[in-house]
Design a protein around this motif. Structure first.
Motif: not given
Length: 226
Positions: A103-131
């Motif tokens: 699922d993408a971030p809700p289209p009715n909120d213009k100020n929201l960033v999405g992060w896949y909750r089962d993926g790497v968290t920002p700061g962990e080793r690996g590539s964390a992906v934000l959309a």
């Protein structure tokens, strides 16, 4: 980047995700003109965090990268700040829906960033992906100015454990959606890195979608208490 007609929900990003880290684990995301992104063509959805958290054998360059700033432990992101483009936004967790799409971030909120909750968290080793959306049916959105970032600009991610992970931008690149470099964007990394993705380029009225993706590549530079 805000031009072009809208159909139904919002205009979102489309990004192919390829080999992430281990064995047959692959990453694939795409966001079209609807409200979902994921395995629309049958390819796998993003793997669990352990996939890209385990690097392969490191050469000298990988060892240097891995040692420049120690990776952090796992902690969910809570807020994204990018001072240079006036981004100050909370996170929403992205999940996989019954159709196997992320699922993408809700289209009715213009100020929201999405992060896949089962993926790497920002700061962990690996590539964390934000959309994030570049725009929505109601106007410009959180990643409208993403393409204007420059190498050396800072990206700050506040985390649930009370730390702030500070990333330094390495490059900003634009890729055609039909030639998205999966391995370059989502391949394994020996250190903690970040990818920020949104739409870019011309808007195709027939496809009702942007033709390109803007991808910001960044690495963890430091961290401090929030």
């Amino acid at each position: 980047m805000t031009g072009g007609p809208t159909s139904g929900a919002s205009r979102l990003l489309r990004a192919g995700m390829g080999t992430a880290a281990v064995g047959l684990l692959l990453i694939y995301n795409s966001v079209g003109t609807g409200t979902d992104f994921g395995a629309e063509d049958g390819r796998p959805v993003p793997p669990a965090a352990t996939a890209s958290a385990v690097p392969g054998p490191a050469g000298a360059a990988d060892a240097d990268a891995a040692s420049r700033t120690p990776a952090l432990g796992r902690a969910k992101p809570t807020r994204l700040r990018i001072p240079q483009i006036a981004v100050d936004a909370p996170f929403t967790e992205l999940t996989v829906n019954p159709a196997g799409q992320l699922d993408a971030p809700p289209p009715n909120d213009k100020n929201l960033v999405g992060w896949y909750r089962d993926g790497v968290t920002p700061g962990e080793r690996g590539s964390a992906v934000l959309a994030g959306h570049v725009d929505t049916t109601t106007g410009p959105a959180v990643f409208l100015l993403l393409s204007f970032l420059q190498p050396g600009n800072k990206v700050e991610v506040s985390r649930e454990d009370g730390t702030v992970a500070v990333f330094s931008v390495d490059s900003v690149e634009t890729f055609a959606k039909n030639a998205f470099p999966d391995a370059k964007v989502y391949g394994r990394t020996p250190d903690a890195q970040l990818r920020l993705i949104t739409c870019g380029g011309a808007y195709d009225k027939k496809q009702r979608d942007y033709l390109n993706n803007v991808v910001v590549f960044a690495h963890l530079e430091s961290s401090h208490p929030g």
